[in-house]
Design a protein around this motif. Structure first.
Motif, PDB file in Angstrom:
ATOM      1  N   ASN A  19       0.820  -1.221   0.000  1.00  0.00           N
ATOM      2  CA  ASN A  19       0.000   0.000   0.000  1.00  0.00           C
ATOM      3  C   ASN A  19       0.855   1.273   0.000  1.00  0.00           C
ATOM      4  O   ASN A  19       0.550   2.244   0.692  1.00  0.00           O
ATOM      5  CB  ASN A  19      -0.946   0.016   1.201  1.00  0.00           C
ATOM      6  CG  ASN A  19      -2.001  -1.065   1.104  1.00  0.00           C
ATOM      7  OD1 ASN A  19      -2.536  -1.325   0.028  1.00  0.00           O
ATOM      8  ND2 ASN A  19      -2.286  -1.722   2.216  1.00  0.00           N
ATOM      9  N   ALA A  20       1.908   1.257  -0.800  1.00  0.00           N
ATOM     10  CA  ALA A  20       2.763   2.440  -0.911  1.00  0.00           C
ATOM     11  C   ALA A  20       1.979   3.570  -1.573  1.00  0.00           C
ATOM     12  O   ALA A  20       1.346   3.367  -2.614  1.00  0.00           O
ATOM     13  CB  ALA A  20       3.998   2.107  -1.743  1.00  0.00           C
ATOM     14  N   PRO A  21       2.003   4.774  -1.001  1.00  0.00           N
ATOM     15  CA  PRO A  21       1.267   5.884  -1.630  1.00  0.00           C
ATOM     16  C   PRO A  21       1.914   6.269  -2.956  1.00  0.00           C
ATOM     17  O   PRO A  21       3.124   6.477  -3.031  1.00  0.00           O
ATOM     18  CB  PRO A  21       1.381   7.003  -0.589  1.00  0.00           C
ATOM     19  CG  PRO A  21       2.600   6.674   0.207  1.00  0.00           C
ATOM     20  CD  PRO A  21       2.681   5.181   0.235  1.00  0.00           C
ATOM     21  N   SER A  22       1.113   6.354  -4.003  1.00  0.00           N
ATOM     22  CA  SER A  22       1.650   6.650  -5.328  1.00  0.00           C
ATOM     23  C   SER A  22       0.602   7.327  -6.196  1.00  0.00           C
ATOM     24  O   SER A  22      -0.585   7.005  -6.114  1.00  0.00           O
ATOM     25  CB  SER A  22       2.105   5.356  -6.014  1.00  0.00           C
ATOM     26  OG  SER A  22       2.535   5.610  -7.334  1.00  0.00           O
ATOM     27  N   GLY A  23       1.052   8.234  -7.036  1.00  0.00           N
ATOM     28  CA  GLY A  23       0.180   8.866  -8.017  1.00  0.00           C
ATOM     29  C   GLY A  23       0.451   8.379  -9.423  1.00  0.00           C
ATOM     30  O   GLY A  23       0.123   9.064 -10.396  1.00  0.00           O
ATOM     31  N   ILE A  24       1.039   7.178  -9.563  1.00  0.00           N
ATOM     32  CA  ILE A  24       1.461   6.687 -10.872  1.00  0.00           C
ATOM     33  C   ILE A  24       0.289   6.334 -11.783  1.00  0.00           C
ATOM     34  O   ILE A  24       0.429   6.326 -13.005  1.00  0.00           O
ATOM     35  CB  ILE A  24       2.401   5.471 -10.707  1.00  0.00           C
ATOM     36  CG1 ILE A  24       3.177   5.211 -12.006  1.00  0.00           C
ATOM     37  CG2 ILE A  24       1.625   4.239 -10.267  1.00  0.00           C
ATOM     38  CD1 ILE A  24       4.288   4.185 -11.863  1.00  0.00           C
ATOM     39  N   ASP A  25      -0.869   6.067 -11.228  1.00  0.00           N
ATOM     40  CA  ASP A  25      -2.027   5.657 -12.025  1.00  0.00           C
ATOM     41  C   ASP A  25      -2.692   6.896 -12.618  1.00  0.00           C
ATOM     42  O   ASP A  25      -3.589   7.489 -12.032  1.00  0.00           O
ATOM     43  CB  ASP A  25      -3.012   4.877 -11.169  1.00  0.00           C
ATOM     44  CG  ASP A  25      -4.167   4.303 -11.983  1.00  0.00           C
ATOM     45  OD1 ASP A  25      -4.070   4.281 -13.232  1.00  0.00           O
ATOM     46  OD2 ASP A  25      -5.173   3.889 -11.376  1.00  0.00           O
ATOM     47  N   LYS A  26      -2.232   7.303 -13.803  1.00  0.00           N
ATOM     48  CA  LYS A  26      -2.745   8.506 -14.463  1.00  0.00           C
ATOM     49  C   LYS A  26      -3.872   8.138 -15.434  1.00  0.00           C
ATOM     50  O   LYS A  26      -3.791   7.133 -16.140  1.00  0.00           O
ATOM     51  CB  LYS A  26      -1.628   9.215 -15.244  1.00  0.00           C
ATOM     52  CG  LYS A  26      -0.369   9.523 -14.445  1.00  0.00           C
ATOM     53  CD  LYS A  26      -0.593  10.496 -13.313  1.00  0.00           C
ATOM     54  CE  LYS A  26       0.731  10.891 -12.661  1.00  0.00           C
ATOM     55  NZ  LYS A  26       0.561  11.644 -11.410  1.00  0.00           N
ATOM     56  N   ARG A  27      -4.885   8.990 -15.477  1.00  0.00           N
ATOM     57  CA  ARG A  27      -6.020   8.793 -16.377  1.00  0.00           C
ATOM     58  C   ARG A  27      -6.252  10.047 -17.204  1.00  0.00           C
ATOM     59  O   ARG A  27      -5.981  11.164 -16.740  1.00  0.00           O
ATOM     60  CB  ARG A  27      -7.273   8.455 -15.564  1.00  0.00           C
ATOM     61  CG  ARG A  27      -7.143   7.180 -14.724  1.00  0.00           C
ATOM     62  CD  ARG A  27      -6.853   5.952 -15.581  1.00  0.00           C
ATOM     63  NE  ARG A  27      -6.558   4.760 -14.785  1.00  0.00           N
ATOM     64  CZ  ARG A  27      -7.381   3.736 -14.665  1.00  0.00           C
ATOM     65  NH1 ARG A  27      -8.566   3.763 -15.289  1.00  0.00           N
ATOM     66  NH2 ARG A  27      -7.032   2.697 -13.945  1.00  0.00           N
ATOM     67  N   PRO A  28      -6.769   9.905 -18.429  1.00  0.00           N
ATOM     68  CA  PRO A  28      -6.963  11.076 -19.290  1.00  0.00           C
ATOM     69  C   PRO A  28      -7.984  12.051 -18.730  1.00  0.00           C
ATOM     70  O   PRO A  28      -8.953  11.650 -18.075  1.00  0.00           O
ATOM     71  CB  PRO A  28      -7.441  10.471 -20.620  1.00  0.00           C
ATOM     72  CG  PRO A  28      -7.928   9.112 -20.285  1.00  0.00           C
ATOM     73  CD  PRO A  28      -7.162   8.651 -19.090  1.00  0.00           C
ATOM     74  N   VAL A  29      -7.742  13.316 -18.991  1.00  0.00           N
ATOM     75  CA  VAL A  29      -8.652  14.366 -18.564  1.00  0.00           C
ATOM     76  C   VAL A  29      -9.162  15.078 -19.818  1.00  0.00           C
ATOM     77  O   VAL A  29      -8.407  15.347 -20.756  1.00  0.00           O
ATOM     78  CB  VAL A  29      -7.955  15.353 -17.601  1.00  0.00           C
ATOM     79  CG1 VAL A  29      -6.732  15.988 -18.234  1.00  0.00           C
ATOM     80  CG2 VAL A  29      -8.910  16.410 -17.103  1.00  0.00           C
ATOM     81  N   ALA A  30     -10.451  15.338 -19.860  1.00  0.00           N
ATOM     82  CA  ALA A  30     -11.060  16.011 -21.014  1.00  0.00           C
ATOM     83  C   ALA A  30     -11.128  17.512 -20.760  1.00  0.00           C
ATOM     84  O   ALA A  30     -11.295  17.954 -19.617  1.00  0.00           O
ATOM     85  CB  ALA A  30     -12.462  15.458 -21.263  1.00  0.00           C
ATOM     86  N   GLY A  31     -11.002  18.279 -21.826  1.00  0.00           N
ATOM     87  CA  GLY A  31     -11.126  19.728 -21.702  1.00  0.00           C
ATOM     88  C   GLY A  31      -9.860  20.379 -21.175  1.00  0.00           C
ATOM     89  O   GLY A  31      -8.815  19.751 -21.019  1.00  0.00           O
ATOM     90  N   ARG A  32      -9.978  21.665 -20.902  1.00  0.00           N
ATOM     91  CA  ARG A  32      -8.817  22.436 -20.472  1.00  0.00           C
ATOM     92  C   ARG A  32      -8.435  22.098 -19.038  1.00  0.00           C
ATOM     93  O   ARG A  32      -9.287  21.850 -18.194  1.00  0.00           O
ATOM     94  CB  ARG A  32      -9.105  23.940 -20.564  1.00  0.00           C
ATOM     95  CG  ARG A  32      -9.399  24.454 -21.961  1.00  0.00           C
ATOM     96  CD  ARG A  32      -9.304  25.970 -22.017  1.00  0.00           C
ATOM     97  NE  ARG A  32     -10.022  26.607 -20.905  1.00  0.00           N
ATOM     98  CZ  ARG A  32      -9.859  27.874 -20.526  1.00  0.00           C
ATOM     99  NH1 ARG A  32      -8.981  28.630 -21.153  1.00  0.00           N
ATOM    100  NH2 ARG A  32     -10.559  28.371 -19.538  1.00  0.00           N
ATOM    101  N   VAL A  33      -7.130  22.090 -18.784  1.00  0.00           N
ATOM    102  CA  VAL A  33      -6.621  21.898 -17.425  1.00  0.00           C
ATOM    103  C   VAL A  33      -5.493  22.898 -17.216  1.00  0.00           C
ATOM    104  O   VAL A  33      -4.710  23.169 -18.138  1.00  0.00           O
ATOM    105  CB  VAL A  33      -6.156  20.439 -17.207  1.00  0.00           C
ATOM    106  CG1 VAL A  33      -5.063  20.041 -18.182  1.00  0.00           C
ATOM    107  CG2 VAL A  33      -5.702  20.224 -15.771  1.00  0.00           C
ATOM    108  N   PHE A  34      -5.411  23.446 -16.021  1.00  0.00           N
ATOM    109  CA  PHE A  34      -4.420  24.485 -15.753  1.00  0.00           C
ATOM    110  C   PHE A  34      -3.079  23.857 -15.392  1.00  0.00           C
ATOM    111  O   PHE A  34      -3.000  22.943 -14.569  1.00  0.00           O
ATOM    112  CB  PHE A  34      -4.872  25.399 -14.620  1.00  0.00           C
ATOM    113  CG  PHE A  34      -3.976  26.599 -14.429  1.00  0.00           C
ATOM    114  CD1 PHE A  34      -3.997  27.636 -15.351  1.00  0.00           C
ATOM    115  CD2 PHE A  34      -3.118  26.675 -13.343  1.00  0.00           C
ATOM    116  CE1 PHE A  34      -3.167  28.750 -15.187  1.00  0.00           C
ATOM    117  CE2 PHE A  34      -2.288  27.773 -13.166  1.00  0.00           C
ATOM    118  CZ  PHE A  34      -2.318  28.813 -14.089  1.00  0.00           C
ATOM    119  N   LEU A  35      -2.033  24.369 -16.030  1.00  0.00           N
ATOM    120  CA  LEU A  35      -0.673  23.929 -15.758  1.00  0.00           C
ATOM    121  C   LEU A  35       0.064  25.032 -15.007  1.00  0.00           C
ATOM    122  O   LEU A  35       0.299  26.109 -15.549  1.00  0.00           O
ATOM    123  CB  LEU A  35       0.055  23.609 -17.071  1.00  0.00           C
ATOM    124  CG  LEU A  35       1.522  23.220 -16.961  1.00  0.00           C
ATOM    125  CD1 LEU A  35       1.699  21.965 -16.111  1.00  0.00           C
ATOM    126  CD2 LEU A  35       2.131  23.028 -18.344  1.00  0.00           C
TER     127      LEU A  35
END
Length: 251
Positions: A19-35
């Motif tokens: 149960n190591a904390p990780s953000g590796i599981d990325k999923r597509p996002v629709a529309g504009r997103v702020f960088l």
């Protein structure tokens, strides 16, 4: 000219039997997103000591590498779509052999700059259920790379990566990889790398330390970590291509 096929984000979640904390599981996002200078809105990292930050705000991985990995480790559910390597940007047509440190792109309303390659860690072993996956990614040079954000702004799927400036076109991600992991004690290359001022200080520090100590770093903790028992396959089955892909593995 390269366009972004998908933009991906992910939240922190438990990874593997430990149960190591990780953000590796990325999923597509629709529309504009702020960088922003710290990355995409809605994206997160499980270990901020080693992941994220201004020099690793955005991770880019070439989708054309997926065919190599399927041929090497076999079919995997995570390889059926972008995001397998925790990338934020998925494209075709831009790889480690041509992306260079300091390459500056306009992407949507933002401006981003190639900062460093990705150093794979043991979480890839868990992600793919393959022992030695992180080692294999490092040895092939199919690592992907990171950007720093020069100008914040909105981006979205389909935006083009418009090259604005090349600060050091000879310093490709593949060249840096070769210095770090292949031709590891080439003093001329190490001295040049240590002097590359738009490379992050930590990476220049690797080169400077090697010149001073005449020793190569021990990467085993990053690559192996404290792996849980029962990760799928043995590395002997994975990657009969090891040792023959080398720099030429970048497509």
């Amino acid at each position: 000219m390269t366009s972004v096929d998908q933009i991906l984000i992910g939240q922190v979640a438990p990874l593997g039997s430990r149960n190591a904390p990780s953000g590796i599981d990325k999923r597509p996002v629709a529309g504009r997103v702020f960088l922003s200078r710290d990355g995409l809105t809605g994206d997160a990292q499980g270990d901020r000591k080693y992941h994220g930050g201004p020099d690793k705000a955005l991770h880019h991985y070439a989708f054309e590498h997926y065919a190599f990995w399927i041929g090497t480790i076999g079919e995997r559910e995570v390889l059926t779509r972008p995001g397998a390597f925790g990338e934020n940007l998925s494209t075709s047509g831009l790889s480690e052999s041509c992306a260079a440190i300091g390459d500056t792109f306009r992407l949507g309303r933002s401006v981003i700059q190639v900062s460093q390659g990705r150093q794979p860690c043991w979480k890839l072993d868990v992600r793919f259920d393959v022992r030695g996956m992180a080692v294999q990614v490092q040895q092939t040079g199919l690592t992907g790379w990171y950007y720093r954000v020069i100008e914040e702004g909105f981006i979205e799927e389909g935006d083009e990566l418009l090259l604005e400036e090349r600060l050091s076109p000879d310093w490709t991600i593949a060249r840096i990889w070769r210095i770090l992991y292949v031709d590891t004690m080439n003093r001329d290359e190490l001295a040049a790398m240590a002097a590359l001022d738009h490379l992050p200080e930590s990476w220049r520090g690797y080169a400077a330390k090697r010149l001073r100590t005449h020793r190569v770093e021990d990467w085993s903790r990053r690559l192996n970590g404290d792996l849980a028992d029962g990760i799928g396959e043995d590395p002997a089955r994975v990657g009969t291509a090891l040792g023959v892909r080398g720099q030429g593995g970048a497509s």
